[in-house]
Design an enzyme around this catalytic site. Structure first.
Site, PDB file in Angstrom:
ATOM      1  N   ARG A  16       0.847  -1.206   0.000  1.00 43.91           N
ATOM      2  CA  ARG A  16       0.000   0.000   0.000  1.00 43.91           C
ATOM      3  C   ARG A  16       0.878   1.251   0.000  1.00 43.91           C
ATOM      4  NH1 ARG A  16      -1.295   1.437   5.910  1.00 43.91           N
ATOM      5  NH2 ARG A  16      -0.117  -0.100   7.098  1.00 43.91           N
ATOM      6  N   VAL A  67      10.052  -6.850   8.939  1.00 43.95           N
ATOM      7  CA  VAL A  67      11.429  -6.531   8.538  1.00 43.95           C
ATOM      8  C   VAL A  67      12.357  -6.327   9.733  1.00 43.95           C
ATOM      9  CG1 VAL A  67      10.829  -5.554   6.280  1.00 43.95           C
ATOM     10  CG2 VAL A  67      10.932  -4.040   8.292  1.00 43.95           C
ATOM     11  N   ASN A  93      11.331   0.134   1.989  1.00 41.18           N
ATOM     12  CA  ASN A  93      10.285   1.154   2.089  1.00 41.18           C
ATOM     13  C   ASN A  93       9.486   1.053   3.394  1.00 41.18           C
ATOM     14  OD1 ASN A  93       7.953   2.945   0.975  1.00 41.18           O
ATOM     15  ND2 ASN A  93       6.991   0.964   1.415  1.00 41.18           N
ATOM     16  N   TYR A 159      10.570   8.966  15.341  1.00 37.51           N
ATOM     17  CA  TYR A 159      10.562   8.744  13.874  1.00 37.51           C
ATOM     18  C   TYR A 159      11.698   9.531  13.231  1.00 37.51           C
ATOM     19  CZ  TYR A 159       8.778   8.987   9.036  1.00 37.51           C
ATOM     20  OH  TYR A 159       8.640   8.916   7.668  1.00 37.51           O
ATOM     21  N   ALA A 161      14.433  10.571  14.575  1.00 40.13           N
ATOM     22  CA  ALA A 161      15.721   9.951  14.947  1.00 40.13           C
ATOM     23  C   ALA A 161      15.972   8.706  14.101  1.00 40.13           C
ATOM     24  CB  ALA A 161      15.716   9.598  16.437  1.00 40.13           C
ATOM     25  N   ILE A 192       3.081  12.964   2.002  1.00 42.43           N
ATOM     26  CA  ILE A 192       2.315  12.328   0.925  1.00 42.43           C
ATOM     27  C   ILE A 192       1.055  11.742   1.553  1.00 42.43           C
ATOM     28  CG2 ILE A 192       2.331  10.382  -0.706  1.00 42.43           C
ATOM     29  CD1 ILE A 192       5.296  10.993  -1.170  1.00 42.43           C
TER      30      ILE A 192
END
Ligand code: NDP
Length: 264
Positions: A16, A67, A93, A159, A161, A192
């Site tokens: 997504r 991940v 990503n 985030y 950092a 975005i």
């Protein structure tokens, strides 16, 4: 002429948002794509993206993995090898941005953010690079952020950092892996309109401020990030290494204005 014909690629968080747009741009340029996802309930979404890739005449697969977990990443890389072949283009990503001001950030949020946004790049890239090194061929592209370079919001210090850490990791990997003809670069989006930003962009005043703060007077699009990834994955970028390509309308080169810093 397709720029990535028959290349084998893996996009983490490809089901997504920005990841999906990257998957589609890679496929449009002729690549086969493995689409990683994480949330069980979103498997169907990943399969829908797989079908769109296959409609373009390319091979695709979906693969669940966290991940931030080595076992998951190892299994994912092996599954991609078995089903598509050895990864030539890796796009890191997958990312999360839980909104919590500094004084409220919990240890759990901190760990989850760094596990996904930083350890995810480390684990996936190391395992992919092990396969790329003997072939002297590979492209690794990390999706970072304006937050890699500047404070973009008062409610995501963890985030920011993590995205700054991703920037330095990109550079370190680039220096070590360049000699094996593996390019490691990054793309830095500004805001975005994806699920990550749905909540705060739902406020029309915040949306207006986001647009107003950007020198281009618009939000970025996921496709623009896919376009940048295609370029960095292509032969045209063969001498670009260790670079963070900002796709942010010039936001990070602009001096801060007082109204850029309203809390959201
Ligand atoms: P979304 O929230 O729309 O999508 C996030 C993606 O990351 C999903 O595919 C999700 O999988 C995946 N993901 C989350 N945690 C894990 C995990 N542990 N393992 C594997 N996959 C995981 O975000 P965006 O598309 O907006 O963001 C994509 C990237 O772009 C992120 O790195 C983000 O930081 C960056 N970025 C985004 C900006 C924006 O304004 N949107 C701006 C700057 C950077 P699932 O759906 O299965 O949960």
């Amino acid at each position: 002429m397709k720029r990535l014909l028959n290349k084998i690629s893996l996009v983490t968080g490809g089901n997504r948002g920005i990841g999906e747009a990257i998957v589609m741009r890679l496929a449009e340029e002729g690549a086969d794509v493995a689409i990683n996802y994480y949330t069980d309930s979103l498997r169907e979404q990943a399969i829908a993206v797989q079908k769109k890739v296959e409609e373009l005449g390319r091979k695709a697969m979906v693969i669940k993995a966290d991940v931030g977990k080595k076992q998951d990443v190892e299994a994912m890389i092996i599954a991609v090898e078995e089903q598509l072949g050895e990864i030539e283009i890796l796009v890191n990503n997958a990312g999360i941005a839980p909104f919590e001001p500094f004084m409220q950030v919990t240890e759990e949020t901190w760990d989850r953010t760094f596990n996904t946004n930083v350890k995810g790049i480390f684990l996936t890239s190391q395992l992919a690079a092990k396969r790329m090194i003997p072939k002297r061929n590979g492209k690794i592209i990390n999706i970072l952020s304006t937050a890699s370079l500047m404070v973009t919001s008062p409610v995501i210090p963890h985030y920011q950092a993590s995205k700054a850490a991703g920037h330095m990791l990109t550079k370190g990997m680039a220096i070590e892996l360049g000699k094996y003809n593996i390019n490691v670069n990054a793309v830095g989006p500004s805001t975005i309109d994806t699920d990550m930003c749905t909540d705060f962009l739902a406020d029309p005043e915040i949306r207006r401020q986001e647009i107003e703060a950007n020198p281009m007077k618009r939000l970025g699009t996921a496709k623009q990030i896919g376009d940048a990834v295609v370029f960095l994955a292509s032969d045209e970028a063969e001498q670009i290494n260790g670079h963070l390509l900002m796709v942010d309308g010039g936001l990070t080169v602009k001096a801060a204005q007082p109204d850029d810093h309203l809390e959201h």
